[in-house]
Scaffold this active site. Sequence first.
Site, PDB file in Angstrom:
ATOM      1  CE  LYS A 227      -1.385   1.716   4.167  1.00  0.00           C
ATOM      2  NZ  LYS A 227      -1.392   2.879   4.457  1.00  0.00           N
ATOM      3  CG  ASN A 228       2.612   2.565   3.743  1.00  0.00           C
ATOM      4  OD1 ASN A 228       1.273   2.966   3.358  1.00  0.00           O
ATOM      5  ND2 ASN A 228       2.698   2.679   4.766  1.00  0.00           N
TER       6      ASN A 228
ATOM      7  CB  CYS B  71      -4.375  10.845  11.809  1.00  0.00           C
ATOM      8  SG  CYS B  71      -3.035   9.803  11.807  1.00  0.00           S
TER       9      CYS B  71
ATOM     10  NE  ARG C 239       0.993  10.727  10.179  1.00  0.00           N
ATOM     11  CZ  ARG C 239       0.535   9.460   9.322  1.00  0.00           C
ATOM     12  NH1 ARG C 239      -0.704   8.916   9.435  1.00  0.00           N
ATOM     13  NH2 ARG C 239       1.322   9.242   8.372  1.00  0.00           N
TER      14      ARG C 239
ATOM     15  CG  ASP D 182       3.550   1.797   9.385  1.00  0.00           C
ATOM     16  OD1 ASP D 182       3.205   2.644  10.180  1.00  0.00           O
ATOM     17  OD2 ASP D 182       4.075   1.914   8.181  1.00  0.00           O
TER      18      ASP D 182
ATOM     19  NE  ARG E  74      -6.942   4.298   6.202  1.00  0.00           N
ATOM     20  CZ  ARG E  74      -5.889   4.764   7.233  1.00  0.00           C
ATOM     21  NH1 ARG E  74      -6.104   4.731   8.237  1.00  0.00           N
ATOM     22  NH2 ARG E  74      -4.593   5.077   6.652  1.00  0.00           N
TER      23      ARG E  74
HETATM   24  N1  EPU Z   1       7.211  14.577  10.411  1.00  0.00           N
HETATM   25  C1  EPU Z   1       7.485  15.821  10.735  1.00  0.00           C
HETATM   26  N2  EPU Z   1       7.299  16.715   9.624  1.00  0.00           N
HETATM   27  C2  EPU Z   1       7.019  16.411   8.412  1.00  0.00           C
HETATM   28  C3  EPU Z   1       6.769  15.119   8.077  1.00  0.00           C
HETATM   29  C4  EPU Z   1       7.177  14.128   9.156  1.00  0.00           C
HETATM   30  O1  EPU Z   1       7.828  16.210  11.854  1.00  0.00           O
HETATM   31  O2  EPU Z   1       6.753  17.230   7.537  1.00  0.00           O
HETATM   32  C5  EPU Z   1       7.427  13.531  11.609  1.00  0.00           C
HETATM   33  C6  EPU Z   1       6.350  12.647  11.942  1.00  0.00           C
HETATM   34  O3  EPU Z   1       5.408  13.461  12.681  1.00  0.00           O
HETATM   35  C7  EPU Z   1       6.755  11.470  12.182  1.00  0.00           C
HETATM   36  C8  EPU Z   1       7.938  11.379  11.442  1.00  0.00           C
HETATM   37  O4  EPU Z   1       8.439  12.542  11.119  1.00  0.00           O
HETATM   38  O5  EPU Z   1       6.961  11.588  13.713  1.00  0.00           O
HETATM   39  C9  EPU Z   1       8.033  10.429  10.369  1.00  0.00           C
HETATM   40  O6  EPU Z   1       6.896  10.644   9.639  1.00  0.00           O
HETATM   41  P1  EPU Z   1       6.829  10.393   8.007  1.00  0.00           P
HETATM   42  O7  EPU Z   1       6.688  11.513   7.161  1.00  0.00           O
HETATM   43  O8  EPU Z   1       7.876   9.428   7.574  1.00  0.00           O
HETATM   44  O9  EPU Z   1       5.321   9.677   7.656  1.00  0.00           O
HETATM   45  P2  EPU Z   1       4.562   9.726   6.537  1.00  0.00           P
HETATM   46  O10 EPU Z   1       5.402   9.576   5.335  1.00  0.00           O
HETATM   47  O11 EPU Z   1       3.384  10.681   6.708  1.00  0.00           O
HETATM   48  C10 EPU Z   1       4.735   6.915   6.192  1.00  0.00           C
HETATM   49  C11 EPU Z   1       3.507   5.796   6.295  1.00  0.00           C
HETATM   50  C12 EPU Z   1       2.932   5.328   7.264  1.00  0.00           C
HETATM   51  C13 EPU Z   1       4.199   5.301   8.189  1.00  0.00           C
HETATM   52  C14 EPU Z   1       5.236   6.433   8.357  1.00  0.00           C
HETATM   53  C15 EPU Z   1       6.414   6.053   9.125  1.00  0.00           C
HETATM   54  C16 EPU Z   1       2.548   6.140   3.900  1.00  0.00           C
HETATM   55  C17 EPU Z   1       1.295   6.346   2.966  1.00  0.00           C
HETATM   56  N3  EPU Z   1       2.536   6.396   5.182  1.00  0.00           N
HETATM   57  O12 EPU Z   1       3.963   8.259   6.526  1.00  0.00           O
HETATM   58  O13 EPU Z   1       2.429   4.490   7.419  1.00  0.00           O
HETATM   59  O14 EPU Z   1       3.845   5.091   9.503  1.00  0.00           O
HETATM   60  O15 EPU Z   1       5.510   6.618   7.004  1.00  0.00           O
HETATM   61  O16 EPU Z   1       7.232   4.874   8.611  1.00  0.00           O
HETATM   62  O17 EPU Z   1       3.448   5.737   3.313  1.00  0.00           O
HETATM   63  C18 EPU Z   1       0.435   3.111   8.098  1.00  0.00           C
HETATM   64  O18 EPU Z   1       0.733   2.582   6.756  1.00  0.00           O
HETATM   65  O19 EPU Z   1      -0.286   2.516   9.017  1.00  0.00           O
HETATM   66  C19 EPU Z   1       1.031   4.110   8.258  1.00  0.00           C
HETATM   67  C20 EPU Z   1       0.885   5.190   9.193  1.00  0.00           C
END
Ligand code: EPU
Length: 491
Positions: free
Chosen positions: A22-23, A121, A126, A366, A458
């Site tokens: 998915k991701n 969320c 986030r 995850d 999801r």
């Molecule tokens: N963060 C910031 N600022 C940003 C972006 C992220 O502070 O601009 C922080 C977040 O709050 C968190 C950390 O950085 O503490 C990592 O967040 P990341 O941006 O890596 O998360 P994401 O890209 O929004 C993806 C996956 C998540 C998974 C995370 C971490 C997808 C669609 N989502 O989210 O997947 O937990 O990376 O590996 O790829 C799930 O599948 O259940 C899920 C939540």
Amino acid sequence: MDTFVIDGGRRLSGRVRINGSKNAALPILAAALLTTEPVTIHDVPALDDIANMIRLLAQLGCGQVAQGAEDSAGVIRLQTTDESISHAPYEIVRTMRASICTLGPLLAKRGYARVSLPGGCSIGERPVDLHLRGLRALGAEITLEAGDIIARVPAGGLKGTTIFLGGANGSTVLGTTNVMCAASLAKGTTIIECAACEPEVVDLAKLLIKMGAKISGAGSPRIVIEGVTQLGGATYVVMPDRIEAGTFMIAAAITNGDMILDNCPTDAMLAPIYWLEAAGVHVQQVAPLAATIANTLPAGRPRGGSSLSLSSGSTSTNGSVGGGGSGGGGAGGGDDPLRRCVRVTTERVLKSVDVTTQPHPGFPTDLQAQFMALLCLADGNSVVTERIFQDRFLHVAELSRMGAKLVRQGSTVIITGVRNLVGAPVMASDLRASAGLVLAGLAAEGTTCVNRVYHLDRGYERMEERLRSLGASIARVDEKELAAKNIAAVS
Ligand code: EPU
């Protein structure tokens, strides 16, 4: 809304194929916005988040086109035919945070993007500040208006530069994918330092390279992108889902089962496999079956039955695949370390372990909830620390309702293993927390009702059918019907 009703205590055995990730699929589908040529993606899982992404892309002028002979389940063919609407509205973004994946591609290809700011969320705040920092470094002019991010390319176009993309919690996965997409069409060279190393970033980079991008270093903290003037169409197969694979591994472990996982991305799972083995779970690479045989296997074969003879017929190889195992291609699983075949078994006693979630290649957040469910039944005290989303503990109170002994202190949970979990009605408004509760339900004595499984839908395709095929007693029922039955039973 649907509920899973699980009668726990059955050992799971048999064979399951791991679906496309998915991701990985979400940013890969969004990358179709970077070209007006067709982009065909294989092994896309049938999930609500994916359907939402396809709906959003259609609104952005990038719709599905007929595939003809190629048409089959899991194949999505997208083509941008109208670039006039570049607005990802709140109605979709609020249902799927990954809508933010469209920001980089829209900005780079169309020069303008308006994407609703995703709110917090259930797993935390986030923020997307790092995405914006990275795009601004490329020269994008970004403002916030009425809850939307408005991003514009300046007169001279986006320009490559060196960007530090780290934040307080380390790297960002979707922030890295957004900047990588935008930099692919920027002028000159972009270097992303502190890039996310997640395998899903690598998968996107591989697609972009097929589309004509010049990217090196994906999978390391330093990604180098030489901008090109345009990208073309491509055909790509999404990598298997490492979180789904880990969830099924834990399903085998928590039920003391014996399971074979086909299409398993072991090289992307070294940390979870290491910690599973530390807890007394065996993960061994085995030879794959010919697809035709795999497709005709009877469901839910008993433990120690034909799964053994089927795999040994083609010789089990190298032993452990994680934590110092050979990891080589070998006879078992062919040469692709992202598409191997593994067998998961356990000793009867699970050992307690301490684990901390980290960015890849560390233990993935995850899988934290699912692994915690397993540790509830381990011998002794375990400590789980969450370093990515520090409030991602919605499952803790629910697991306690099932008889688990858990104490949370900030971002750490101390787990004292118990002999048995006990079935109960539970609910969690997070995808992975829900998966953890399903796993606990599979092991628990009696009946567990996991409510609101739309969270689970999801991220896991037909979870209950696949668990049933492995011998689980699990049914999807309508919440209202279940409530009516329960009232009737009481009165
Ligand atoms: N963060 C910031 N600022 C940003 C972006 C992220 O502070 O601009 C922080 C977040 O709050 C968190 C950390 O950085 O503490 C990592 O967040 P990341 O941006 O890596 O998360 P994401 O890209 O929004 C993806 C996956 C998540 C998974 C995370 C971490 C997808 C669609 N989502 O989210 O997947 O937990 O990376 O590996 O790829 C799930 O599948 O259940 C899920 C939540």
